[in-house]
Design an enzyme around this catalytic site. Structure first.
Site, PDB file in Angstrom:
ATOM      1  N   HIS A 123      28.763  64.077  10.026  1.00 19.85           N
ATOM      2  CA  HIS A 123      28.307  65.297  10.225  1.00 19.85           C
ATOM      3  C   HIS A 123      29.415  66.284  11.108  1.00 19.85           C
ATOM      4  O   HIS A 123      30.408  65.836  11.788  1.00 19.85           O
ATOM      5  CB  HIS A 123      27.223  64.915  11.664  1.00 19.85           C
ATOM      6  CG  HIS A 123      25.975  64.266  11.214  1.00 19.85           C
ATOM      7  ND1 HIS A 123      25.418  64.012   9.883  1.00 19.85           N
ATOM      8  CD2 HIS A 123      25.138  63.666  11.996  1.00 19.85           C
ATOM      9  CE1 HIS A 123      24.517  63.496   9.938  1.00 19.85           C
ATOM     10  NE2 HIS A 123      24.035  63.283  11.213  1.00 19.85           N
TER      11      HIS A 123
ATOM     12  N   CYS B 199      23.559  61.255  16.854  1.00 24.05           N
ATOM     13  CA  CYS B 199      24.822  61.282  16.060  1.00 24.05           C
ATOM     14  C   CYS B 199      25.461  62.715  16.276  1.00 24.05           C
ATOM     15  O   CYS B 199      26.855  62.723  16.478  1.00 24.05           O
ATOM     16  CB  CYS B 199      24.585  60.902  14.582  1.00 24.05           C
ATOM     17  SG  CYS B 199      23.055  61.580  13.788  1.00 24.05           S
TER      18      CYS B 199
END
EC number: 1.2.1.11
Length: 338
Positions: free
Chosen positions: A249, A123
């Site tokens: 994130h 990710c």
């Protein structure tokens, strides 16, 4: 298209099902697979099958998001039964016969899949790639120094529960932490090495036992960036940090290039880059539930020649996992239809 999802009951599998619907993916048959514990339950009118014992014959595409061990055990079997496997785990990313694909960055790579498996990147890598691709094409990327700010959903539902539980437990007395970090008794950490609520942990992932004192997250960032961008000599130094954010994130990226590139020039390039949206102040809250990598704070890095600094936020469950897998499936579906 006859589609299967392995890990359908999990966090990413749930988002995969949602995104297939949102993007009107041409599903003619949907089969859902999970552990024996979840087999027999129903999701959206579909009975969940035991992934370990199921027969996958007849499926065109199978999306995997059930962890590396499951992918290692089942992906080749499923591919041998005729499906194209799109795997969200780390199990196949470094394999030389498995392409590692970000849909906006290297879609051509899906055509070379001798094992019938296509890997989805980690990710954090995923968030950076749509931003770095146009900059590399313009100025020749040579090195990256990256600090990540990774949400707890990257650790699964257990990470989310740990942050939520710790926050609820201590929030009434949290002001006491202003002058003394031991003024409040936190619940014993389970997922993380230290309390995550009201804290920052400079250890996302697990230390790799190779003497370098890096985490697997930091090494994924290096290895995957090299493979996706097709820059085998790219120098990457990462520090992966877990922060008390539920989803989204973020990355602070300092990039060095072979040729001059200005902040204004980079901004112009990124304005129309696929999968990228400019933002004055990109944040994980802005990114959560959205598809693009939000990029901002673009400026020159005066510590190196031809350097840029920028900040990226991206939803780690959508583009960071489920969305890219579905976008790869769209590329495969178009190819299979001829």
């Amino acid at each position: 298209m006859r589609v299967g999802i392995v890990g359908a009951t999990g966090q990413v599998g749930t988002v995969m099902r949602r995104i297939l619907t949102e993007r009107n993916f041409p599903v003619t048959e949907l089969r859902l697979f999970a552990s024996a514990r979840s087999a027999g339950t129903e999701l959206d009118g579909v009975t969940v099958e035991d992934a370990a014992t199921a027969d996958y014959t007849g499926l065109d595409i199978v999306l995997f998001s059930a962890g590396g061990a499951t992918s290692k055990a089942l992906a080749e079997k499923v591919a041998s039964q005729g499906a194209v496997v799109i795997d969200n785990s780390s199990a196949w990313r470094k394999h030389p016969e498995v392409p590692l694909v970000v849909s906006e960055v290297n879609p051509h790579a899906i055509k070379d899949r001798p094992k019938g498996i296509i890997a989805n990147p980690n990710c954090t890598t995923m968030a950076a790639m749509p931003v770095l691709r146009p900059l590399h094409d313009e100025a020749g990327l040579e090195a990256l120094v990256v600090a990540t700010y990774q949400a707890v959903s990257g650790s699964g539902l257990a990470g989310v529960a740990e942050l939520h539980g710790q926050t609820q437990k201590v929030v009434a007395d949290a002001e006491k932490l202003t002058h003394d970090g031991e003024a409040v008794d936190f619940p014993e950490p389970g997922v993380y090495k230290r309390p995550i609520a009201f804290n920052v942990l400079p250890l996302a992932g697990s230390i790799v036992d190779d003497g370098l004192n890096e985490t697997d997250e930091e090494q994924k960032l290096r290895n995957e960036s090299r493979k996706i961008l097709e820059i085998p000599g790219l120098k990457v130094s990462g520090t992966c940090v877990r922060v008390p954010v539920f989803s989204g994130h973020s990355l602070q990226i300092n990039a060095r290039f072979a040729r001059p590139i200005s902040a204004d020039g980079a901004t112009e390039l990124l304005k129309d880059a696929p999968g990228v949206e400019l933002s004055d102040i990109p944040t994980p809250l802005q990114a959560a539930g959205k598809d693009p990598s939000y990029v901002g704070r673009i400026r020159s890095d005066e510590t190196v020649d031809n350097g840029l600094a920028l900040f990226v936020s991206n939803d780690n469950l959508r583009k960071g996992a489920a969305l890219n897998a579905v976008q790869i499936a769209e590329l495969v579906a178009a190819e299979l239809k001829g």
